[in-house]
Write a protein that holds these residues in place. Structure first.
Motif, PDB file in Angstrom:
ATOM      1  N   GLY A  82     -24.696  -7.267   2.863  1.00 19.13           N
ATOM      2  CA  GLY A  82     -25.761  -6.830   1.953  1.00 19.13           C
ATOM      3  C   GLY A  82     -25.343  -5.624   1.140  1.00 19.13           C
ATOM      4  N   GLY A  83     -24.052  -5.514   0.856  1.00 21.30           N
ATOM      5  CA  GLY A  83     -23.536  -4.412   0.055  1.00 21.30           C
ATOM      6  C   GLY A  83     -23.312  -3.140   0.851  1.00 21.30           C
ATOM      7  N   LYS A  84     -23.709  -3.146   2.154  1.00 22.93           N
ATOM      8  CA  LYS A  84     -23.550  -1.928   2.969  1.00 22.93           C
ATOM      9  C   LYS A  84     -22.268  -2.011   3.794  1.00 22.93           C
ATOM     10  CE  LYS A  84     -28.450  -0.957   3.366  1.00 22.93           C
ATOM     11  NZ  LYS A  84     -29.615  -0.967   4.245  1.00 22.93           N
ATOM     12  N   PRO A  85     -21.391  -1.008   3.666  1.00 19.99           N
ATOM     13  CA  PRO A  85     -20.129  -1.052   4.410  1.00 19.99           C
ATOM     14  C   PRO A  85     -20.296  -0.632   5.862  1.00 19.99           C
ATOM     15  CG  PRO A  85     -20.206   0.875   2.982  1.00 19.99           C
ATOM     16  CD  PRO A  85     -21.488   0.125   2.749  1.00 19.99           C
ATOM     17  N   GLN A  86     -19.674  -1.382   6.769  1.00 17.11           N
ATOM     18  CA  GLN A  86     -19.635  -0.991   8.183  1.00 17.11           C
ATOM     19  C   GLN A  86     -18.211  -0.571   8.502  1.00 17.11           C
ATOM     20  OE1 GLN A  86     -21.117  -4.098  10.679  1.00 17.11           O
ATOM     21  NE2 GLN A  86     -23.073  -4.250   9.609  1.00 17.11           N
ATOM     22  N   PRO A  87     -18.035   0.626   9.100  1.00 11.88           N
ATOM     23  CA  PRO A  87     -16.676   1.106   9.363  1.00 11.88           C
ATOM     24  C   PRO A  87     -15.970   0.250  10.403  1.00 11.88           C
ATOM     25  CG  PRO A  87     -18.297   2.544  10.407  1.00 11.88           C
ATOM     26  CD  PRO A  87     -19.069   1.552   9.592  1.00 11.88           C
ATOM     27  N   ASN A  88     -14.678   0.090  10.232  1.00 14.26           N
ATOM     28  CA  ASN A  88     -13.902  -0.672  11.202  1.00 14.26           C
ATOM     29  C   ASN A  88     -12.552  -0.001  11.411  1.00 14.26           C
ATOM     30  OD1 ASN A  88     -12.678  -3.154  12.582  1.00 14.26           O
ATOM     31  ND2 ASN A  88     -14.801  -3.765  12.231  1.00 14.26           N
ATOM     32  N   THR A 141     -17.907  -9.360   2.216  1.00 14.58           N
ATOM     33  CA  THR A 141     -16.734  -8.700   1.639  1.00 14.58           C
ATOM     34  C   THR A 141     -15.987  -7.906   2.709  1.00 14.58           C
ATOM     35  OG1 THR A 141     -18.010  -8.392  -0.400  1.00 14.58           O
ATOM     36  CG2 THR A 141     -15.973  -7.139  -0.224  1.00 14.58           C
ATOM     37  N   VAL A 142     -14.672  -7.826   2.565  1.00 13.08           N
ATOM     38  CA  VAL A 142     -13.883  -6.915   3.379  1.00 13.08           C
ATOM     39  C   VAL A 142     -13.145  -5.993   2.402  1.00 13.08           C
ATOM     40  CG1 VAL A 142     -11.978  -8.588   3.538  1.00 13.08           C
ATOM     41  CG2 VAL A 142     -12.098  -6.695   5.169  1.00 13.08           C
ATOM     42  N   ALA A 143     -13.046  -4.714   2.748  1.00 14.88           N
ATOM     43  CA  ALA A 143     -12.414  -3.756   1.836  1.00 14.88           C
ATOM     44  C   ALA A 143     -11.629  -2.730   2.645  1.00 14.88           C
ATOM     45  CB  ALA A 143     -13.472  -3.057   0.987  1.00 14.88           C
ATOM     46  N   VAL A 144     -10.721  -2.042   1.977  1.00 18.79           N
ATOM     47  CA  VAL A 144      -9.903  -1.009   2.615  1.00 18.79           C
ATOM     48  C   VAL A 144      -9.935   0.242   1.741  1.00 18.79           C
ATOM     49  CG1 VAL A 144      -7.546  -0.360   3.301  1.00 18.79           C
ATOM     50  CG2 VAL A 144      -8.380  -2.685   3.722  1.00 18.79           C
ATOM     51  N   THR A 145     -10.119   1.399   2.388  1.00 21.50           N
ATOM     52  CA  THR A 145     -10.073   2.676   1.655  1.00 21.50           C
ATOM     53  C   THR A 145      -9.206   3.662   2.433  1.00 21.50           C
ATOM     54  OG1 THR A 145     -11.971   3.569   2.862  1.00 21.50           O
ATOM     55  CG2 THR A 145     -12.455   2.431   0.800  1.00 21.50           C
ATOM     56  N   LEU A 150       0.855  -1.211   0.000  1.00 24.20           N
ATOM     57  CA  LEU A 150       0.000   0.000   0.000  1.00 24.20           C
ATOM     58  C   LEU A 150       0.881   1.248   0.000  1.00 24.20           C
ATOM     59  CD1 LEU A 150      -2.784  -0.887   2.612  1.00 24.20           C
ATOM     60  CD2 LEU A 150      -3.102  -0.518   0.148  1.00 24.20           C
ATOM     61  N   ARG A 151       0.454   2.285  -0.707  1.00 21.83           N
ATOM     62  CA  ARG A 151       1.261   3.506  -0.711  1.00 21.83           C
ATOM     63  C   ARG A 151       1.108   4.220   0.637  1.00 21.83           C
ATOM     64  NH1 ARG A 151      -1.704   8.182  -1.391  1.00 21.83           N
ATOM     65  NH2 ARG A 151      -3.871   7.830  -1.989  1.00 21.83           N
ATOM     66  N   ARG A 152       2.119   4.982   1.016  1.00 26.78           N
ATOM     67  CA  ARG A 152       2.043   5.730   2.273  1.00 26.78           C
ATOM     68  C   ARG A 152       1.090   6.908   2.099  1.00 26.78           C
ATOM     69  NH1 ARG A 152       7.147   6.441   5.982  1.00 26.78           N
ATOM     70  NH2 ARG A 152       5.578   5.879   7.507  1.00 26.78           N
ATOM     71  N   LEU A 153       0.349   7.211   3.147  1.00 29.34           N
ATOM     72  CA  LEU A 153      -0.620   8.303   3.078  1.00 29.34           C
ATOM     73  C   LEU A 153      -0.026   9.560   3.718  1.00 29.34           C
ATOM     74  CD1 LEU A 153      -3.786   6.284   4.155  1.00 29.34           C
ATOM     75  CD2 LEU A 153      -3.166   6.998   1.840  1.00 29.34           C
ATOM     76  N   THR A 154      -0.681  10.677   3.501  1.00 29.93           N
ATOM     77  CA  THR A 154      -0.253  11.915   4.169  1.00 29.93           C
ATOM     78  C   THR A 154      -0.594  11.804   5.656  1.00 29.93           C
ATOM     79  OG1 THR A 154      -2.386  12.933   3.765  1.00 29.93           O
ATOM     80  CG2 THR A 154      -0.714  13.255   2.083  1.00 29.93           C
ATOM     81  N   PRO A 155       0.034  12.615   6.533  1.00 28.70           N
ATOM     82  CA  PRO A 155      -0.208  12.497   7.976  1.00 28.70           C
ATOM     83  C   PRO A 155      -1.671  12.682   8.374  1.00 28.70           C
ATOM     84  CG  PRO A 155       1.738  13.832   7.554  1.00 28.70           C
ATOM     85  CD  PRO A 155       1.101  13.578   6.230  1.00 28.70           C
ATOM     86  N   ASN A 156      -2.429  13.387   7.562  1.00 24.58           N
ATOM     87  CA  ASN A 156      -3.833  13.576   7.952  1.00 24.58           C
ATOM     88  C   ASN A 156      -4.762  12.551   7.302  1.00 24.58           C
ATOM     89  OD1 ASN A 156      -3.585  14.525   5.429  1.00 24.58           O
ATOM     90  ND2 ASN A 156      -4.453  16.578   5.815  1.00 24.58           N
ATOM     91  N   GLN A 157      -4.194  11.418   6.890  1.00 25.09           N
ATOM     92  CA  GLN A 157      -5.002  10.334   6.329  1.00 25.09           C
ATOM     93  C   GLN A 157      -4.680   9.018   7.039  1.00 25.09           C
ATOM     94  OE1 GLN A 157      -3.839  10.662   2.097  1.00 25.09           O
ATOM     95  NE2 GLN A 157      -6.060  10.674   1.678  1.00 25.09           N
ATOM     96  N   ALA A 158      -5.592   8.054   6.943  1.00 20.44           N
ATOM     97  CA  ALA A 158      -5.351   6.697   7.460  1.00 20.44           C
ATOM     98  C   ALA A 158      -6.131   5.712   6.589  1.00 20.44           C
ATOM     99  CB  ALA A 158      -5.824   6.584   8.904  1.00 20.44           C
ATOM    100  N   TYR A 159      -5.663   4.508   6.570  1.00 20.87           N
ATOM    101  CA  TYR A 159      -6.454   3.469   5.889  1.00 20.87           C
ATOM    102  C   TYR A 159      -7.544   2.988   6.848  1.00 20.87           C
ATOM    103  CZ  TYR A 159      -3.194   3.204   2.018  1.00 20.87           C
ATOM    104  OH  TYR A 159      -2.439   3.497   0.930  1.00 20.87           O
ATOM    105  N   GLN A 160      -8.711   2.704   6.284  1.00 25.11           N
ATOM    106  CA  GLN A 160      -9.823   2.208   7.101  1.00 25.11           C
ATOM    107  C   GLN A 160     -10.349   0.890   6.529  1.00 25.11           C
ATOM    108  OE1 GLN A 160     -12.829   5.131   8.017  1.00 25.11           O
ATOM    109  NE2 GLN A 160     -13.735   3.811   9.599  1.00 25.11           N
ATOM    110  N   VAL A 161     -10.662  -0.022   7.441  1.00 27.16           N
ATOM    111  CA  VAL A 161     -11.195  -1.338   7.059  1.00 27.16           C
ATOM    112  C   VAL A 161     -12.717  -1.267   7.065  1.00 27.16           C
ATOM    113  CG1 VAL A 161     -11.229  -3.808   7.640  1.00 27.16           C
ATOM    114  CG2 VAL A 161      -9.212  -2.411   8.194  1.00 27.16           C
ATOM    115  N   TRP A 162     -13.338  -1.922   6.102  1.00 29.42           N
ATOM    116  CA  TRP A 162     -14.804  -1.974   6.013  1.00 29.42           C
ATOM    117  C   TRP A 162     -15.244  -3.427   5.849  1.00 29.42           C
ATOM    118  CZ3 TRP A 162     -16.914   2.876   6.465  1.00 29.42           C
ATOM    119  CH2 TRP A 162     -16.058   3.954   6.200  1.00 29.42           C
ATOM    120  N   PHE A 163     -16.282  -3.791   6.600  1.00 30.44           N
ATOM    121  CA  PHE A 163     -16.918  -5.095   6.367  1.00 30.44           C
ATOM    122  C   PHE A 163     -18.259  -4.830   5.708  1.00 30.44           C
ATOM    123  CE2 PHE A 163     -14.082  -8.051   8.144  1.00 30.44           C
ATOM    124  CZ  PHE A 163     -13.442  -7.429   9.201  1.00 30.44           C
TER     125      PHE A 163
END
Lengths: 253, 207
Positions: free
Chosen positions: A195-201, A227-231, A179-192
């Motif tokens: 039914g197609g609806k993401p829950q923040p993690n 599904t599990v996803a990262v943004t 994964l590329r490094r983010l700026t200090p005011n960003q973070a990666y977030q996990v989502w589960f």
């Protein structure tokens, strides 16, 4: 062929009801007689049908857990053998006490040593590692532990990840790389996604090599998500995803 | 269906996969695939082991050993030589007989089988507990029971003792108090008749 056919012994032979000397007689003859071999095959088919007539029965409920635990221990032993062969192939010094100690220590620590070792090797540096490592040990000792792969999307080229957990548990560990490094005011977030609806993690960051590790706790056992996803998100996280999906993996189909 | 990473890398396995695909995945080191095969066949295997050993603890030990053998030998399974279920049950039968011989248990001389109703009870049991394999195992068992029921009782009993008791013809003769020649004849005639009945019932030759 002067030898007499053994038709009169074939059925009892297939049933396993002959004496040892009779078995020898039959097997010597079968080695040279196609006709009797065919008859023996037919008799064995009849015997195979008898395998089905015992009434099914239910063993203790824990037999499944015990059996799979034993299989996983065997799987790990196989993996360790492969690792040793690999080490030998790449020239690792088998006499080096450090190698020996490391191998013995890790064997003593956990039966799934090789998997654990390879996962720990993928951990980023930093203080978050120790609890992640402990959680990994616990999760890998579960008889129904699963490692789900996540793939990088067009927005996360070259990224990959593994989610270690089990379908009946909420807790899991996400290990990422590339994964590329983010700026200090960003973070990666996990989502589960359910039914197609993401829950923040959980939120996590990555080291210079793009490696990240995060303990996640879903709102329900993982079997309940598809599904599990990262943004990438603002540093404090978001209630809903605002950045593009960089990693995605299927938890069930 | 989900993805697991094990000994040989990523493999797709699922509850809906065929037996052969699951065995292939087990050969690749997929422990989840082995779990699916356990779920499908453990009751059939345990039931067979129980019939042979007549001891619940021994039957559990042997059942576990069957799956260890599956893990170690999955790559040697040849689809064209028969069904996965037959392969597993054959392993179970051999191991259970070995266990009985190892313990030097007293030979069994009678099984408490009610041949008139056993086939139906087996079907009911599979349908209640193992719907995924109820057709394959239950109906198969019922058809074979129906064929066995048509054999004269003395022939059926001699075959049953040899197969589930692991007795030789001489041991069957001793257990039943019948002359050896009579027992040999019963087994031979009974097996031939059974084969005719199975063929007539359309039970396939490929096991």
């Amino acid at each position: 062929m002067a030898e007499e056919h053994v038709s009169h012994l074939i059925d009892a032979y297939a049933l396993g009801a002959l004496e040892p000397d009779e078995v020898d007689t039959v097997e010597r003859h079968l080695a040279t007689c196609a006709e009797c071999r065919a008859e023996a095959e037919r008799a064995k088919t009849v015997v195979a049908h008898l395998l089905y007539i015992a009434p099914p029965a239910t063993p203790s409920p824990d037999l499944r857990v015990r059996t799979l635990a034993r299989i996983r221990a065997l799987a790990n032993a196989d993996a360790n053998d492969s690792q040793r062969q690999h080490d030998a192939a790449v020239g690792a010094d088998a006499d080096d006490p450090a190698n020996d100690d490391a191998a013995q220590a890790s064997v003593a620590v956990h039966p799934l040593t090789r998997t654990l070792r390879s996962l720990i090797a993928s951990l980023p540096g930093g203080e978050t590692v120790e609890p992640v490592e402990a959680t990994l040990r616990t999760l890998l000792s579960e008889p129904d532990c699963v490692i789900w792969p996540l793939n990088g999307t067009d927005d996360g080229p070259g990224a990959s990840a593994r989610l270690v957990g089990s379908r009946r548990r909420r807790r899991a560990v996400l290990l990422t790389s590339g994964l590329r490094r983010l700026t200090p005011n960003q973070a990666y977030q996990v989502w589960f996604l359910h039914g197609g609806k993401p829950q923040p993690n959980a939120l996590f960051s990555v080291d210079r090599a793009g490696r990240g590790a995060s303990i996640v706790r879903a709102s329900a056992p993982l079997a309940g998500f598809e599904t599990v996803a990262v943004t990438p998100e603002p540093a404090g996280g978001s209630p809903g995803p605002t950045g593009p999906i960089v990693l995605v993996g299927a938890l069930s189909q | 269906m989900y993805i697991v990473c094990r000994r040989g890398g990523a493999t797709l396995t699922g509850q809906d996969s065929s037996d052969t695909d699951l065995v292939t995945s087990v050969a690749d080191g997929d422990t989840d695939a082995l779990g699916h095969l356990y779920d499908r066949y453990h009751r059939a295997i345990y039931g067979l082991c129980l019939r042979v050993t007549r001891d619940a603890a021994a039957a559990e030990e042997v059942t576990q050993e069957v799956f260890v053998r599956l893990w170690r030998s999955a790559s040697s399974f040849e689809e064209e030589r028969g069904r996965v279920s037959t392969w597993l049950l054959r392993i179970a039968h051999n191991l259970a007989l070995n266990e009985v011989r190892r313990r030097q248990s007293r030979p069994v001389i009678a099984f408490d089988t009610d041949w008139r109703t056993e086939g139906e009870r087996i079907v009911d049991s599979y349908q209640a507990h193992d719907p995924a394999v109820a057709t394959e195992l239950g109906e198969r068992a019922q058809a074979i029971h129906a064929a066995l029921t048509q054999l004269p009782e003395l022939q059926r009993k001699a075959i049953e003792l040899a197969f589930f008791g692991g007795l030789s013809q001489a041991e069957v003769a001793a257990a039943l108090g019948d002359p050896l020649g009579t027992v040999k004849s019963r087994i031979r005639v009974g097996m031939q008749r059974l084969r005719e009945l199975l063929l007539a019932a359309g039970i396939d030759e490929v096991s």
